[in-house]
Design a protein around this motif. Structure first.
Motif, PDB file in Angstrom:
ATOM      1  N   LEU A 195     -19.407  22.219-143.350  1.00 24.10           N
ATOM      2  CA  LEU A 195     -19.258  21.803-144.743  1.00 24.10           C
ATOM      3  C   LEU A 195     -20.561  22.058-145.510  1.00 24.10           C
ATOM      4  CD1 LEU A 195     -17.806  20.384-147.093  1.00 24.10           C
ATOM      5  CD2 LEU A 195     -18.537  18.195-146.099  1.00 24.10           C
ATOM      6  N   PHE A 196     -21.667  21.728-144.876  1.00 22.96           N
ATOM      7  CA  PHE A 196     -22.979  21.938-145.487  1.00 22.96           C
ATOM      8  C   PHE A 196     -23.178  23.418-145.839  1.00 22.96           C
ATOM      9  CE2 PHE A 196     -27.706  22.509-144.732  1.00 22.96           C
ATOM     10  CZ  PHE A 196     -28.098  21.927-145.936  1.00 22.96           C
ATOM     11  N   GLU A 197     -22.809  24.288-144.905  1.00 26.94           N
ATOM     12  CA  GLU A 197     -22.940  25.721-145.173  1.00 26.94           C
ATOM     13  C   GLU A 197     -22.034  26.159-146.323  1.00 26.94           C
ATOM     14  OE1 GLU A 197     -23.203  29.870-142.711  1.00 26.94           O
ATOM     15  OE2 GLU A 197     -21.830  28.333-141.949  1.00 26.94           O
ATOM     16  N   LEU A 198     -20.811  25.620-146.358  1.00 30.71           N
ATOM     17  CA  LEU A 198     -19.882  25.946-147.431  1.00 30.71           C
ATOM     18  C   LEU A 198     -20.457  25.540-148.785  1.00 30.71           C
ATOM     19  CD1 LEU A 198     -17.048  26.774-148.488  1.00 30.71           C
ATOM     20  CD2 LEU A 198     -16.291  24.447-147.954  1.00 30.71           C
ATOM     21  N   VAL A 199     -21.036  24.340-148.837  1.00 28.98           N
ATOM     22  CA  VAL A 199     -21.602  23.841-150.097  1.00 28.98           C
ATOM     23  C   VAL A 199     -22.811  24.680-150.504  1.00 28.98           C
ATOM     24  CG1 VAL A 199     -22.742  21.877-151.197  1.00 28.98           C
ATOM     25  CG2 VAL A 199     -20.745  21.498-149.732  1.00 28.98           C
ATOM     26  N   VAL A 200     -23.677  24.973-149.539  1.00 27.12           N
ATOM     27  CA  VAL A 200     -24.865  25.783-149.840  1.00 27.12           C
ATOM     28  C   VAL A 200     -24.459  27.164-150.348  1.00 27.12           C
ATOM     29  CG1 VAL A 200     -26.857  26.941-148.801  1.00 27.12           C
ATOM     30  CG2 VAL A 200     -26.376  24.546-148.249  1.00 27.12           C
ATOM     31  N   THR A 201     -23.482  27.762-149.688  1.00 21.32           N
ATOM     32  CA  THR A 201     -23.006  29.100-150.065  1.00 21.32           C
ATOM     33  C   THR A 201     -22.391  29.103-151.463  1.00 21.32           C
ATOM     34  OG1 THR A 201     -22.502  29.588-147.751  1.00 21.32           O
ATOM     35  CG2 THR A 201     -21.475  30.994-149.386  1.00 21.32           C
ATOM     36  N   SER A 202     -21.735  28.005-151.823  1.00 19.09           N
ATOM     37  CA  SER A 202     -21.000  27.936-153.088  1.00 19.09           C
ATOM     38  C   SER A 202     -21.835  27.425-154.254  1.00 19.09           C
ATOM     39  CB  SER A 202     -19.774  27.019-152.913  1.00 19.09           C
ATOM     40  OG  SER A 202     -18.973  27.438-151.837  1.00 19.09           O
ATOM     41  N   THR A 203     -23.077  27.028-153.982  1.00 17.65           N
ATOM     42  CA  THR A 203     -23.922  26.459-155.033  1.00 17.65           C
ATOM     43  C   THR A 203     -24.964  27.483-155.487  1.00 17.65           C
ATOM     44  OG1 THR A 203     -23.667  24.237-154.081  1.00 17.65           O
ATOM     45  CG2 THR A 203     -25.500  24.575-155.610  1.00 17.65           C
ATOM     46  N   PRO A 204     -24.989  27.815-156.769  1.00 18.51           N
ATOM     47  CA  PRO A 204     -25.961  28.808-157.270  1.00 18.51           C
ATOM     48  C   PRO A 204     -27.377  28.238-157.319  1.00 18.51           C
ATOM     49  CG  PRO A 204     -24.717  27.876-159.092  1.00 18.51           C
ATOM     50  CD  PRO A 204     -24.104  27.312-157.835  1.00 18.51           C
ATOM     51  N   PHE A 205     -28.356  29.125-157.326  1.00 18.30           N
ATOM     52  CA  PHE A 205     -29.753  28.704-157.501  1.00 18.30           C
ATOM     53  C   PHE A 205     -29.938  28.085-158.885  1.00 18.30           C
ATOM     54  CE2 PHE A 205     -30.366  32.249-154.427  1.00 18.30           C
ATOM     55  CZ  PHE A 205     -31.034  31.544-153.429  1.00 18.30           C
ATOM     56  N   ASN A 206     -30.849  27.131-158.986  1.00 16.39           N
ATOM     57  CA  ASN A 206     -31.202  26.613-160.312  1.00 16.39           C
ATOM     58  C   ASN A 206     -32.332  27.469-160.891  1.00 16.39           C
ATOM     59  OD1 ASN A 206     -33.543  25.840-159.029  1.00 16.39           O
ATOM     60  ND2 ASN A 206     -33.221  23.638-159.275  1.00 16.39           N
ATOM     61  N   GLU A 207     -32.867  27.072-162.011  1.00 13.88           N
ATOM     62  CA  GLU A 207     -33.888  27.885-162.689  1.00 13.88           C
ATOM     63  C   GLU A 207     -35.157  28.029-161.857  1.00 13.88           C
ATOM     64  OE1 GLU A 207     -34.515  26.091-166.454  1.00 13.88           O
ATOM     65  OE2 GLU A 207     -32.563  26.720-167.291  1.00 13.88           O
ATOM     66  N   GLN A 208     -35.389  27.079-160.974  1.00 14.51           N
ATOM     67  CA  GLN A 208     -36.581  27.138-160.123  1.00 14.51           C
ATOM     68  C   GLN A 208     -36.310  27.881-158.805  1.00 14.51           C
ATOM     69  OE1 GLN A 208     -35.613  24.016-161.603  1.00 14.51           O
ATOM     70  NE2 GLN A 208     -36.996  24.675-163.269  1.00 14.51           N
ATOM     71  N   GLY A 209     -35.124  28.478-158.698  1.00 17.30           N
ATOM     72  CA  GLY A 209     -34.790  29.217-157.485  1.00 17.30           C
ATOM     73  C   GLY A 209     -34.442  28.339-156.310  1.00 17.30           C
ATOM     74  N   GLN A 210     -34.004  27.114-156.572  1.00 17.50           N
ATOM     75  CA  GLN A 210     -33.639  26.181-155.507  1.00 17.50           C
ATOM     76  C   GLN A 210     -32.129  25.935-155.526  1.00 17.50           C
ATOM     77  OE1 GLN A 210     -36.088  22.918-156.876  1.00 17.50           O
ATOM     78  NE2 GLN A 210     -37.629  23.333-155.290  1.00 17.50           N
ATOM     79  N   THR A 211     -31.625  25.510-154.369  1.00 21.60           N
ATOM     80  CA  THR A 211     -30.214  25.118-154.261  1.00 21.60           C
ATOM     81  C   THR A 211     -30.168  23.605-154.127  1.00 21.60           C
ATOM     82  OG1 THR A 211     -29.706  27.189-153.118  1.00 21.60           O
ATOM     83  CG2 THR A 211     -28.070  25.415-152.962  1.00 21.60           C
ATOM     84  N   ILE A 212     -29.726  22.933-155.178  1.00 21.54           N
ATOM     85  CA  ILE A 212     -29.737  21.471-155.219  1.00 21.54           C
ATOM     86  C   ILE A 212     -28.394  20.927-154.712  1.00 21.54           C
ATOM     87  CG2 ILE A 212     -30.108  19.437-156.644  1.00 21.54           C
ATOM     88  CD1 ILE A 212     -32.534  21.281-156.414  1.00 21.54           C
ATOM     89  N   ILE A 213     -28.453  20.078-153.702  1.00 23.94           N
ATOM     90  CA  ILE A 213     -27.240  19.499-153.134  1.00 23.94           C
ATOM     91  C   ILE A 213     -27.132  18.027-153.532  1.00 23.94           C
ATOM     92  CG2 ILE A 213     -25.918  19.057-151.020  1.00 23.94           C
ATOM     93  CD1 ILE A 213     -26.408  22.030-151.658  1.00 23.94           C
ATOM     94  N   THR A 214     -26.085  17.692-154.280  1.00 24.32           N
ATOM     95  CA  THR A 214     -25.831  16.311-154.696  1.00 24.32           C
ATOM     96  C   THR A 214     -24.436  15.901-154.220  1.00 24.32           C
ATOM     97  OG1 THR A 214     -24.813  16.957-156.786  1.00 24.32           O
ATOM     98  CG2 THR A 214     -27.223  16.643-156.786  1.00 24.32           C
ATOM     99  N   ASP A 215     -24.170  14.614-154.243  1.00 23.44           N
ATOM    100  CA  ASP A 215     -22.842  14.115-153.850  1.00 23.44           C
ATOM    101  C   ASP A 215     -21.762  14.702-154.748  1.00 23.44           C
ATOM    102  OD1 ASP A 215     -23.944  12.624-151.838  1.00 23.44           O
ATOM    103  OD2 ASP A 215     -23.920  10.724-152.932  1.00 23.44           O
ATOM    104  N   GLU A 216     -22.045  14.781-156.035  1.00 20.41           N
ATOM    105  CA  GLU A 216     -21.063  15.320-156.978  1.00 20.41           C
ATOM    106  C   GLU A 216     -20.718  16.769-156.645  1.00 20.41           C
ATOM    107  OE1 GLU A 216     -20.474  16.023-161.825  1.00 20.41           O
ATOM    108  OE2 GLU A 216     -22.340  15.157-161.030  1.00 20.41           O
ATOM    109  N   GLN A 217     -21.748  17.562-156.338  1.00 20.94           N
ATOM    110  CA  GLN A 217     -21.534  18.966-156.003  1.00 20.94           C
ATOM    111  C   GLN A 217     -20.720  19.097-154.712  1.00 20.94           C
ATOM    112  OE1 GLN A 217     -21.982  21.463-157.726  1.00 20.94           O
ATOM    113  NE2 GLN A 217     -22.299  23.288-156.488  1.00 20.94           N
ATOM    114  N   VAL A 218     -21.031  18.264-153.733  1.00 23.73           N
ATOM    115  CA  VAL A 218     -20.303  18.300-152.450  1.00 23.73           C
ATOM    116  C   VAL A 218     -18.830  17.973-152.674  1.00 23.73           C
ATOM    117  CG1 VAL A 218     -20.028  17.173-150.202  1.00 23.73           C
ATOM    118  CG2 VAL A 218     -22.313  17.777-151.021  1.00 23.73           C
ATOM    119  N   MET A 219     -18.551  16.932-153.449  1.00 26.39           N
ATOM    120  CA  MET A 219     -17.166  16.524-153.674  1.00 26.39           C
ATOM    121  C   MET A 219     -16.394  17.605-154.427  1.00 26.39           C
ATOM    122  SD  MET A 219     -16.744  13.737-152.101  1.00 26.39           S
ATOM    123  CE  MET A 219     -15.108  13.400-152.690  1.00 26.39           C
TER     124      MET A 219
END
Length: 421
Positions: A195-219
């Protein structure tokens, strides 16, 4: 690409997360592995707790031939072929995943090879081996219980993935919240990592080039992409929970819906039937004693009939249990009694309740003053059946339903005010 759970699978005991009681320094299993001699064993625990990983680690540590079979797709012929290969190998290990799905003839096919030491068996199961593994095979194996991973263990796995997996490292993950990941995965490490990999893969980089993982994004991602029922059993516990709670809540409609979901997902009918037997006692009990009889008959019937017709029998039982009066009084009673045992320890049995098979015991007043109930009116005599320290304690409180109210009135008539019925 290989799933994340496979990419960071531990290669040795020191890398294994959790299960300290089995593989920690000085533990029985670790000592056996380090000595290079292990018994045949059954690894019993929830999904994603490391059963397959542990089997692989054992084989790697001992540097022995390692054969694997899945009980879902393998038959007696496959077992015999592996055993034939193992005869030409030295100290071969045979790992069987989901061994509880093997029938008696398949398990019997393993017996001779295990007895003679042709193979060392490692079986993995999510089900109680006392019910699912035949007694002859079980008596030749050690049972090791793997515990569900706690939140700290699971979070440590996420950080391990972030530190060691090359693909995850590129994503520069910032793990701001973990509650949703932990809740959805339900203690299953494999499910968590995938699941973690799925969320990371599906989440775009932010302006600082980071992938931010939050509960809202996971859900958001989980609701869109995670399967509602995994035929490999990853949501096994979620669906059975909904099924049981529907019956407990007296909703036959919810019960048959979740039953249909399980059957469609390929759930083991024996697992479903066994849970109905437990529920009949835990949630209905003496409010309707026929519930346990029907549930037990259902368990026997589905084992005789098999799929697909067993769905009709399971549906009949589920609807009956959901529509029945409910009581958890017996369940609460044994829970209260068990808590008292933990609190007070091994209290001595009162002398009048002790067995007195020898003259010495009789001289010590074992059994003295015991009053045989059948010698008295209504087959009852008022005497104490609990240790002196907890005399008069009430563990059983009848439920508020027609049948148990009858029991309450009967007990009150016998015991008067002693137990406050």
């Amino acid at each position: 690409m290989t799933p994340l759970a496979e990419r960071i699978r531990p290669a040795n005991l020191d890398e294994l997360t959790g299960q300290e009681h089995l593989v920690g320094k000085g533990s029985i299993l670790r000592t056996a592995i380090e000595a290079g001699k292990i018994p045949s064993m059954i690894l019993w625990g929830p999904p994603g707790t490391g059963k397959t990983t542990l089997a692989n680690i054992i084989a790697n540590t001992l540097s022995v031939p390692f054969f694997t079979l899945s009980a879902i797709s393998s038959g007696v012929k496959d077992i015999r072929e592996v055993i034939d290969h193992a005869r030409h190998a030295h100290n071969a290990i045979l790992f069987i995943d989901e061994i509880h799905r093997f029938n008696k003839s398949q398990q019997d096919a393993l017996l001779g090879a295990v007895e003679k030491g042709t193979v060392t068996l490692i079986g993995a199961t999510t089900e109680n081996p006392s019910f699912e593994v035949n007694s002859a095979l079980l008596s030749r194996s050690q049972v090791y219980v793997l515990k569900a991973l706690d939140p700290d263990d699971l979070i440590a796995l996420l950080h391990k993935a972030m530190e060691k997996d090359e693909y995850i490292k590129v994503k520069k993950v910032q793990l701001q919240e973990t509650a949703a990941l932990l809740n959805i995965s339900g203690g299953d490490a494999r499910k968590l990592l995938n699941l973690f990999e799925l969320v990371v893969t599906s989440t775009p980089f932010n302006e600082q080039g980071q992938t931010i993982i939050t509960d809202e994004q996971v859900m958001k991602i989980a609701q869109r992409k995670v399967a509602l029922y995994d035929k490999a059993g990853e949501q096994h516990y979620d669906i059975i929970s909904a099924f049981i709670k529907s019956i407990r809540g007296s909703d036959p409609n919810g019960a048959v819906y979740w039953l249909a979901r399980m059957l469609d997902g390929g759930e083991d009918i024996k697992f479903i039937a066994r849970r109905l037997v437990i529920l009949a006692s835990e949630d209905i009990g003496n409010a309707n004693p026929n519930a346990l009889l029907l549930a037990n008959a259902t368990f026997e019937a589905v084992n005789k009939v098999g799929n697909p017709e067993s769905r009709i029998i399971l549906s009949q039982c589920a609807v009956y249990l959901a529509s029945s009066a409910k009581s958890n009084a017996s369940y609460m009673a044994i829970g209260s009694a068990a808590a008292m045992v933990q609190k007070t320890g091994d209290l001595p049995v009162p002398l009048h309740l002790r067995n007195a098979p020898t003259q010495l015991m009789k001289k010590l007043d074992y059994g003295a003053d015991y009053q045989y109930a059948h010698n008295y009116d209504n087959n009852f005599v008022n005497q104490e059946f609990l240790p002196d320290k907890i005399a008069g304690t009430k563990f059983y409180e009848p439920g508020n339903n027609a049948r148990e109210n009858e029991l309450r009135n009967y007990l009150k008539k016998l015991w008067k005010d002693k137990y406050d019925y």
